[in-house]
Design an enzyme around this catalytic site. Structure first.
Site, PDB file in Angstrom:
ATOM      1  NE  ARG A 245      -3.884  -2.389   1.796  1.00  0.00           N
ATOM      2  CZ  ARG A 245      -4.702  -2.969   2.784  1.00  0.00           C
ATOM      3  NH1 ARG A 245      -4.209  -3.131   4.097  1.00  0.00           N
ATOM      4  NH2 ARG A 245      -5.584  -3.942   2.422  1.00  0.00           N
ATOM      5  CG  PHE A 364      -4.396  -1.343  -7.841  1.00  0.00           C
ATOM      6  CD1 PHE A 364      -4.224  -0.343  -7.136  1.00  0.00           C
ATOM      7  CD2 PHE A 364      -3.914  -1.334  -9.125  1.00  0.00           C
ATOM      8  CE1 PHE A 364      -3.108   0.842  -7.821  1.00  0.00           C
ATOM      9  CE2 PHE A 364      -3.159  -0.479  -9.705  1.00  0.00           C
ATOM     10  CZ  PHE A 364      -2.766   0.527  -9.080  1.00  0.00           C
ATOM     11  CD  GLU A 365      -0.937  -3.506  -3.775  1.00  0.00           C
ATOM     12  OE1 GLU A 365      -1.136  -4.092  -2.819  1.00  0.00           O
ATOM     13  OE2 GLU A 365      -0.282  -3.885  -4.581  1.00  0.00           O
ATOM     14  N   GLY A 366      -6.418  -3.009  -2.062  1.00  0.00           N
ATOM     15  CA  GLY A 366      -7.488  -2.624  -0.980  1.00  0.00           C
ATOM     16  C   GLY A 366      -7.825  -1.254  -1.374  1.00  0.00           C
TER      17      GLY A 366
END
Length: 381
Positions: A245, A364-366
Site C-alpha cells: 500500500r 487496487f491494493e485494497g
C-alpha cells in the site's frame, strides 16, 4: 519533475539522481507510444533491474539495494511521474518478493531471491479471485498435497494479476484446507505446465502492462515452493500488503506531481485577457491547493515508511497513506484537466491519461473503503 527531496544519505541522493536520469531517458520517450498502442515495453524491466532499481528495499546480501523504505518509495515516485504503469509493476514486483524474503527458509532464499532482487526475474502477485477481492479469505483456488508429499496440484482461477502472463514468477495464494486458516503461499514459476492466462483486461488506464486472469488446470508445484507453513498464507499476504500500500501511495503521489507540473507549465504559458492564466487569482489558488495536496500526500507516505524503517507498527499509517495519496491523485489529475480546459480533454496533452490512471489507484491494493475499515479498526483497538 524536480522535487526537492530530503534524503537521509548522499548515497540516496545519488540514487534519486540516477533514477531521474534513467526515467527521463528510458521512460518518458516511450510512455505515450506504448500506452496508446497498449503494447508491453519489452526489455524495460531488464534495464531497471540492471540499474539496481528492482530490489532496493531488500538486503544487499541477496542482491538487493539495502535502502530504507523511505528511499525506495521516493524512487518509485520518480518512476511514476514519468510512467505510472511501470511504477505500479515495479511496486508489484517488490510486493511479490516479500513472501520469500520474509517467510522463506535460508535455502529457498539462496536459491531464488538473488535473481528476483537483481531483476533477472520479474514477479506478479496472485491473491485475488473473481469472487474474492476485498474478502481474501473467500478464495477457492486449491492446492492439494499429493500422496507422495512431493508436490501440490493447483486448480482454480486467479484474477487481476499485474504483469499476468509476462512475469517470471508469482506469489500465489491457494487453499490447502478449509477456513480462513487454510490458505498457503507458494512461489510459482510463470512457465508452469497447466498454467495459462486470459486475454489482458481492457482497462481505463495503465494499458502498457497487462492485467490478466490465471487458470490453474491441475498444475503441479514442487512442495519446496511453498513459502512458510501450511495455513500461514493470509498472514503472509496481509504482511506484504501493508508495504504494498505504501508503494501505491508513492505511485499515486508521483502521478499527482506529474499532473501538477503539467498544469503549472500550461498556466505559465497560456494567456487570457492579456495575462498569464496563473496570474488570475481563481486559477492560482486552485494550483496552490493542488500543490499543498501533493506535498501532504508525500509527507503521509514518508511518515509511514519511516515508522516501517524503525521497526514500529505502521499498518494504520500505511492505510492512511494509501487513502490520502490516491484520493489526492484523483483530485489533482481531475483539476489538471480543468486547468487545461478543452485541451485537457484531448490526447494531445497527458493530463487526460493521468486522470484515467489515477482512478485504479483508489481501487487496487485494497479499495479506499477497505483502508477506512483498517483505520477505524485500528482506532477501535
Amino acid at each position: 519533475m524536480d522535487v526537492d527531496r530530503l534524503l537521509p544519505t548522499p548515497e540516496a541522493a545519488d540514487l534519486i539522481a540516477l533514477t531521474r536520469e534513467i526515467a527521463d531517458k528510458e521512460l518518458s520517450p516511450r510512455v505515450n507510444e506504448h500506452e496508446a498502442a497498449e503494447t508491453y515495453p519489452e526489455g524495460l524491466f531488464t534495464t531497471l533491474g540492471e540499474a539496481g532499481l528492482l530490489g532496493l528495499a531488500y538486503p544487499e546480501e541477496y542482491g538487493g539495494g539495502g535502502q530504507p523504505y523511505e528511499v525506495y518509495l521516493q524512487v518509485l515516485e520518480e518512476l511514476a511521474a514519468r510512467w505510472a504503469a511501470v511504477a505500479v509493476a515495479t511496486s508489484v514486483h517488490t510486493l511479490a518478493c516479500h513472501p520469500l524474503h520474509t517467510f522463506g527458509t535460508p535455502e529457498q532464499k539462496e536459491r531464488w531471491l538473488p535473481a528476483m532482487l537483481e531483476g533477472r526475474t520479474i514477479g506478479g502477485y496472485s491473491l485475488s479471485e473473481p469472487q474474492a477481492g476485498s474478502d481474501a479469505a473467500a478464495l477457492s483456488c486449491k492446492a492439494e498435497l499429493q500422496d507422495d508429499g512431493g508436490a501440490y496440484r493447483v486448480t482454480g482461477t486467479k484474477a487481476w494479476i499485474t504483469h499476468g502472463g509476462k512475469a517470471d514468477f508469482y506469489a500465489l495464494f491457494a487453499r490447502t484446507a478449509p477456513g480462513s486458516h487454510g490458505i498457503s503461499c507458494f512461489l510459482a514459476p510463470g512457465a508452469t505446465e497447466g498454467l495459462s492466462f486470459g486475454a489482458p483486461e481492457r482497462k481505463m488506464g495503465l494499458q502498457a502492462v497487462p492485467t490478466t486472469s490465471a487458470y490453474w488446470d491441475g498444475a503441479l508445484l514442487d512442495a519446496d515452493r511453498r513459502i512458510g507453513e501450511e495455513g500461514q498464507g493470509l498472514q503472509i499476504a496481509f504482511s506484504a500488503l501493508d508495504s504494498g500500500r505504501l508503494g501505491i501511495a508513492a505511485c499515486a503521489t508521483g502521478l499527482a506531481q506529474a499532473a501538477l507540473d503539467a498544469a503549472v507549465d500550461y498556466a505559465n504559458e497560456r494567456t487570457t485577457f492579456g495575462r498569464r492564466i496563473v496570474d488570475h487569482q481563481g486559477l492560482g489558488f486552485l494550483l496552490a491547493d493542488m500543490a499543498a495536496a501533493v506535498d501532504a500526500a508525500r509527507a503521509t507516505y514518508l511518515d509511514a515508511a519511516r515508522r516501517r524503517d524503525l521497526g514500529r507498527p505502521f499498518s494504520r499509517q500505511a492505510s492512511a497513506a494509501k487513502l490520502i495519496a490516491t484520493d489526492t491523485a484523483m483530485k489533482v489529475t481531475t483539476d489538471a484537466v480543468q486547468v487545461l480546459g478543452g485541451y485537457g480533454y484531448t490526447r494531445d496533452f497527458p493530463v487526460e491519461r493521468y486522470m484515467r490512471e489515477a482512478k485504479i489507484m483508489q481501487i487496487f491494493e485494497g479499495t479506499n473503503q477497505i483502508q477506512r475499515l483498517v483505520i477505524s479498526r485500528g482506532l477501535a483497538r
